[in-house]
Write an enzyme that holds these catalytic residues in place. Structure first.
Site, PDB file in Angstrom:
ATOM      1  N   ASP A   1       0.986  -1.340   0.067  1.00  7.74           N
ATOM      2  CA  ASP A   1       0.088   0.021   0.060  1.00  7.74           C
ATOM      3  C   ASP A   1       0.895   1.283  -0.098  1.00  7.74           C
ATOM      4  O   ASP A   1       0.586   2.191  -0.667  1.00  7.74           O
ATOM      5  CB  ASP A   1      -0.818   0.129   1.363  1.00  7.74           C
ATOM      6  CG  ASP A   1      -2.237  -0.889   1.144  1.00  7.74           C
ATOM      7  OD1 ASP A   1      -2.152  -1.559   0.186  1.00  7.74           O
ATOM      8  OD2 ASP A   1      -2.808  -1.192   1.943  1.00  7.74           O
TER       9      ASP A   1
ATOM     10  N   ASP B   1       0.623   4.142  -2.454  1.00  7.48           N
ATOM     11  CA  ASP B   1       0.358   5.560  -2.044  1.00  7.48           C
ATOM     12  C   ASP B   1       1.289   6.525  -2.441  1.00  7.48           C
ATOM     13  O   ASP B   1       1.034   7.935  -2.756  1.00  7.48           O
ATOM     14  CB  ASP B   1       0.543   5.823  -0.524  1.00  7.48           C
ATOM     15  CG  ASP B   1      -1.042   4.953  -0.286  1.00  7.48           C
ATOM     16  OD1 ASP B   1      -1.881   4.681  -0.844  1.00  7.48           O
ATOM     17  OD2 ASP B   1      -1.193   4.600   1.258  1.00  7.48           O
TER      18      ASP B   1
ATOM     19  N   LEU C   1     -36.028  -6.209 -24.057  1.00  4.29           N
ATOM     20  CA  LEU C   1     -36.182  -7.451 -24.405  1.00  4.29           C
ATOM     21  C   LEU C   1     -37.913  -7.993 -24.442  1.00  4.29           C
ATOM     22  O   LEU C   1     -38.326  -7.377 -23.178  1.00  4.29           O
ATOM     23  CB  LEU C   1     -35.248  -8.174 -23.529  1.00  4.29           C
ATOM     24  CG  LEU C   1     -33.802  -7.919 -23.801  1.00  4.29           C
ATOM     25  CD1 LEU C   1     -33.015  -8.918 -22.670  1.00  4.29           C
ATOM     26  CD2 LEU C   1     -33.223  -8.385 -25.182  1.00  4.29           C
TER      27      LEU C   1
ATOM     28  N   LYS D   1     -29.896 -12.065 -15.724  1.00  3.44           N
ATOM     29  CA  LYS D   1     -30.305 -10.502 -16.007  1.00  3.44           C
ATOM     30  C   LYS D   1     -30.083  -9.754 -14.600  1.00  3.44           C
ATOM     31  O   LYS D   1     -30.606  -9.873 -13.606  1.00  3.44           O
ATOM     32  CB  LYS D   1     -31.662 -10.910 -16.098  1.00  3.44           C
ATOM     33  CG  LYS D   1     -32.213  -9.281 -16.587  1.00  3.44           C
ATOM     34  CD  LYS D   1     -33.624  -9.739 -17.342  1.00  3.44           C
ATOM     35  CE  LYS D   1     -34.364  -8.547 -17.913  1.00  3.44           C
ATOM     36  NZ  LYS D   1     -34.070  -7.114 -16.922  1.00  3.44           N
TER      37      LYS D   1
ATOM     38  N   CYS E   1     -53.848  12.231  15.078  1.00  7.00           N
ATOM     39  CA  CYS E   1     -54.327  13.501  15.655  1.00  7.00           C
ATOM     40  C   CYS E   1     -55.730  13.303  16.572  1.00  7.00           C
ATOM     41  O   CYS E   1     -56.312  14.056  17.299  1.00  7.00           O
ATOM     42  CB  CYS E   1     -54.570  14.215  14.620  1.00  7.00           C
ATOM     43  SG  CYS E   1     -56.102  13.991  13.541  1.00  7.00           S
TER      44      CYS E   1
ATOM     45  N   CYS F   1     -54.259  17.926  11.033  1.00  4.55           N
ATOM     46  CA  CYS F   1     -53.784  16.668  11.617  1.00  4.55           C
ATOM     47  C   CYS F   1     -52.203  16.620  11.105  1.00  4.55           C
ATOM     48  O   CYS F   1     -51.894  16.699  10.073  1.00  4.55           O
ATOM     49  CB  CYS F   1     -54.583  15.377  10.854  1.00  4.55           C
ATOM     50  SG  CYS F   1     -53.477  13.811  10.923  1.00  4.55           S
TER      51      CYS F   1
HETATM   52  S1  IVH Z   1     -28.889  -7.745 -23.553  1.00  8.13           S
HETATM   53  C1  IVH Z   1     -30.725  -6.042 -27.384  1.00  8.13           C
HETATM   54  N1  IVH Z   1     -27.964  -9.009 -21.268  1.00  8.13           N
HETATM   55  O1  IVH Z   1     -32.155  -5.861 -19.239  1.00  8.13           O
HETATM   56  C2  IVH Z   1     -30.238  -6.832 -26.119  1.00  8.13           C
HETATM   57  N2  IVH Z   1     -29.657  -7.037 -20.930  1.00  8.13           N
HETATM   58  O2  IVH Z   1     -34.968  -5.952 -20.461  1.00  8.13           O
HETATM   59  C3  IVH Z   1     -29.907  -5.872 -24.886  1.00  8.13           C
HETATM   60  N3  IVH Z   1     -30.134  -6.565 -18.625  1.00  8.13           N
HETATM   61  O3  IVH Z   1     -32.214  -2.695 -20.772  1.00  8.13           O
HETATM   62  C4  IVH Z   1     -29.883  -6.419 -23.699  1.00  8.13           C
HETATM   63  N4  IVH Z   1     -28.758  -8.181 -17.765  1.00  8.13           N
HETATM   64  O4  IVH Z   1     -30.288  -3.205 -19.321  1.00  8.13           O
HETATM   65  C5  IVH Z   1     -28.841  -8.102 -21.698  1.00  8.13           C
HETATM   66  N5  IVH Z   1     -27.170 -10.011 -19.340  1.00  8.13           N
HETATM   67  C6  IVH Z   1     -28.058  -8.995 -19.988  1.00  8.13           C
HETATM   68  C7  IVH Z   1     -28.611  -8.280 -18.961  1.00  8.13           C
HETATM   69  C8  IVH Z   1     -29.452  -7.255 -19.721  1.00  8.13           C
HETATM   70  C9  IVH Z   1     -29.570  -7.081 -17.511  1.00  8.13           C
HETATM   71  C10 IVH Z   1     -31.230  -5.388 -19.078  1.00  8.13           C
HETATM   72  C11 IVH Z   1     -30.829  -4.412 -19.872  1.00  8.13           C
HETATM   73  C12 IVH Z   1     -31.851  -4.272 -20.609  1.00  8.13           C
HETATM   74  C13 IVH Z   1     -32.808  -5.011 -20.028  1.00  8.13           C
HETATM   75  C14 IVH Z   1     -33.872  -5.619 -20.995  1.00  8.13           C
END
Ligand code: IVH
Length: 692
Positions: free
Chosen positions: A51, A55, A101, A136, A432, A453
């Site tokens: 560190d 730094d 999506l 997702k 109240c 109130c």
């Molecule tokens: S692909 C055309 N991959 O989900 C494809 N989206 O409902 C574009 N999201 O607005 C998206 N994890 O922000 C993709 N592994 C993933 C994702 C993902 C989260 C979000 C993304 C998008 C939304 C779509």
């Protein structure tokens, strides 16, 4: 590093001797070196220097940059702590639209998605389509742009075509490289991904906030959305935001990748974080297994996910499949049901809202649901409590669906349930003691005491001062509580009667804060009509309806005089809302309050109906404006020219004949004079909206 470099004094001396060329050469060594150590430390958890050495290198960098600010490189690690604040978020156009999506909620819907892809591809469809299954991520979609390997832009998704420019904040995120590595780095590339908080960072940040007396963020997603949209990057820099890349936008000056898997591998090689849990599988049945597998791991992940994304891997097949309106045919989002857990219902309490609605609230034994600790959940109304037959001491199933407030789904049957007493609903207002009214057609019970109130008054004041309404900076919950407790404010209009000496009697209120609050109140008097309508808190009227009303009626008087039938003529307003609005303005107490607000200087400024040039004429023509202080974007001469072009007059001094004072930063005696004479004070944003 040699021993000399490690001595702070020697570093200072060496930096002192550098000329500009020498400084540039040293920065060219130091910046990549420190970035490399940062990456080893933060991304790979594998530091190779201690560190202190780090730094000292960092300190050397800082001192060179302090001496030669013109040499600060875009990719300098010092930019991670945040450069200067921006005045507003600029637009960020996407060269390729950011799509959303389509959703699938069951295995069969996934099979349908696969069948659709095959139908569309016809003879080109392979026996088993190769898919990538990805978590997702429940964050905020963002696009990063690298030109010649340097981070040059970052934007939110916005409407898919144009987002907001957030590069000043993204530069502070340690997981985002400011430079890409490798020999296949495109000359221009946009990479999409998710900005999010990891749960550990989120919870620590919340604990720190609570310790400082600030409000905890509700959930990681909202907190991330708020953090990336901050104007001051120093605030974003303090928050442990992460970025994970998940798709490509546009790449120039490089060969296109034949598959999504290869794009992801290239992102990783360039230094961008990707998700280790992404999996390539063959055929939809393997997709279903991979999604189930991910779901089992969901609670152990260090971040929140709300499902899985399934993408056709082969880019050529993606291109053949193309898009439907706003989503690609080659990908689908599988949404998991919201997470549920069981916990003890310790107590039912009652909360009184702005409109007097009394809501039962479940006080729960704290429990983690989908990564967030929950201790309260709404029970909506009496009917709901009776329907679910909830009793204190029951165990209950609680659900948290995305942004939605947690809710109690059902009680878990047990033997003692029948012996527990039923929830007793209050017969008078729990705050109240006022009378409660329950409309036979409505499930809601309401306290009839309105602003007498304290709970309704506090909630009403908070609403009045909120961002989408009068936007009174500095009028937070604690202050409102004090103003009401001390009896200084009994009606909303009393806010404008507050004096400096009254404010000085409040806890944690010094002279400067008092002056700031009075100035903020003064500025709020000039808010455009639509905000004032929102501020009135008419039941069923939110910001969008308020805007429609302002655009239609242009002035408050016209709105107040409108009949149910007139209101029904407004775009988007139905019978229930029309009735609420007309009833609100018929109420003598509301009319008296509006009169009081007007007499105290609230201008209900007619506005910004671009469709109605008449409103501009009404707002500006024939009126006299005085500009004082520095406006955020307009030069004074330009502001004056625009007022004159719209038929208004401008003057250098404030008198009783002045209609508006436009105040900017460091406004001085003219602002004081305006306040003394009761002349409405507006800010630049209001002036611009009046100018249409
Ligand atoms: S692909 C055309 N991959 O989900 C494809 N989206 O409902 C574009 N999201 O607005 C998206 N994890 O922000 C993709 N592994 C993933 C994702 C993902 C989260 C979000 C993304 C998008 C939304 C779509």
């Amino acid at each position: 590093m040699d021993a000399v470099t490690l001595d702070p004094d020697a570093i200072a001396a060496r930096v002192g001797e550098l000329d500009e060329a020498g400084a540039r050469a040293r920065l060219d060594q130091l910046v990549p070196e420190i970035n490399h150590h940062n990456e080893l430390y933060h991304r790979h958890d594998a530091a190779v220097i201690d560190d202190r050495t780090y730094d000292l290198l960092y300190r050397e960098l800082e001192s060179i940059e302090a001496r030669f600010p013109q040499l600060v490189r875009d990719d300098s690690p010092t930019r991670r702590v945040g450069g200067p604040a921006v005045e507003g978020l600029a637009e960020f156009p996407h060269r390729v639209p950011m799509l959303s999506l389509a959703n699938a909620f069951s295995d069969d819907e996934l099979r349908e998605f696969d069948a659709r892809c095959r139908r569309f591809l016809g003879a080109a469809a392979p026996e088993h389509i190769a898919y990538v299954v990805e978590p997702k991520l429940d964050g905020l979609a963002a696009e990063l742009v690298y030109a010649d390997g340097r981070l040059t832009g970052a934007g939110t998704r916005g409407d898919g075509q144009v987002g907001e420019d957030i590069v000043h904040n993204v530069r502070t995120m340690r997981s985002v490289p400011t430079r890409l590595h490798g020999d296949d780095v495109p000359s221009w590339v946009s990479v999409r991904g998710e900005i999010l908080f990891f749960l550990a960072g989120f919870e620590k940040m919340n604990a720190d906030r609570v310790a400082r007396g600030e409000k905890a963020f509700e959930n990681p997603r909202n907190a991330a959305a708020g953090a990336v949209r901050q104007l001051d990057p120093k605030l974003a820099a303090e928050r442990p935001l992460q970025f994970i890349a998940h798709s490509h936008g546009l790449a120039e000056g490089t060969a296109a990748s034949p598959s999504h898997t290869e794009w992801l591998a290239r992102f990783r090689a360039w230094g961008l974080p990707t998700n280790d849990l992404n999996r390539r599988v063959e055929g939809i049945e393997e997709v279903i297994v991979a999604i189930a597998d991910l779901r089992h791991r969901r609670d152990d992940l260090p971040y929140e996910i709300d499902g899985a994304v399934v993408k056709v891997d082969d880019v050529e097949l993606q291109e053949q499949l193309g898009f439907v309106t706003r989503s690609p045919r080659w990908a689908v989002a599988y949404k998991y049901p919201p997470p549920q857990v069981t916990t003890l219902l310790e107590k039912v309490t009652f909360q009184v809202g702005r409109t007097g609605a009394i809501t039962p609230v479940a006080n729960l034994r704290p429990v983690r649901v989908g990564g967030v600790t929950v201790s309260r959940a709404t029970l909506h109304n009496e009917d709901q409590v009776r329907l679910l037959d909830l009793r204190e001491g029951d165990h209950v199933v609680v659900e948290r669906a995305g942004d939605v407030i947690p809710r109690v789904v059902r009680a878990v049957p047990d033997e003692e349930h029948a012996s527990r007493p039923e929830v007793v609903f209050p017969s008078s207002c729990p705050v109240c003691g006022g009378e409660i009214h329950r409309d036979p057609d409505e499930a809601v019970m309401r306290c009839t005491n309105r602003l007498s109130c304290p709970a309704q008054l506090v909630a009403g004041l908070r609403h009045f001062a909120s961002r989408g309404a009068m936007d009174v900076e500095g009028l937070g919950q604690k202050l409102v509580d004090q103003l009401v407790d001390r009896g200084l404010v009994k009606h909303v209009s009393d806010l404008y009667r507050l004096t400096r000496s009254q404010l000085l009697t409040l806890e944690r209120m010094g002279g400067k804060s008092a002056d700031n609050l009075l100035a903020a109140l003064e500025i709020s008097k000039g808010r455009p009509l639509e905000r004032c309508i929102t501020a009135l808190g008419i039941p069923t009227v939110g910001e969008a309806t308020a805007r429609d009303l302002a655009r239609h009626f242009l002035t408050l008087d016209a709105l107040m005089a409108a009949s149910d039938a007139d209101l029904l003529g407004v775009h988007g307003i139905g019978e229930v809302v029309a009735h609420e609005i007309a009833a609100f303005f018929r109420d003598p107490a509301h009319r008296a309050e509006i009169d009081a607000l007007r007499s105290l200087g609230v201008a209900f400024t007619p506005l910004d109906a671009p469709a109605a040039a008449a409103s501009v004429v009404e707002a500006i023509a024939g009126k006299t404006f005085v500009i004082t202080g520095t406006l955020p974007t307009l030069e004074r001469a330009e502001a004056e020219a625009r007022i004159q072009a719209a038929g208004g007059k401008t003057s250098g001094s404030v008198s009783k004949k002045t209609h508006y004072v436009v105040a900017g930063e460091k406004a001085g005696s003219k602002l004081a004079k305006a306040q003394e004479l009761g002349v409405p004070v507006i800010d630049e944003a209001t002036l611009l909206s009046m100018l249409g």
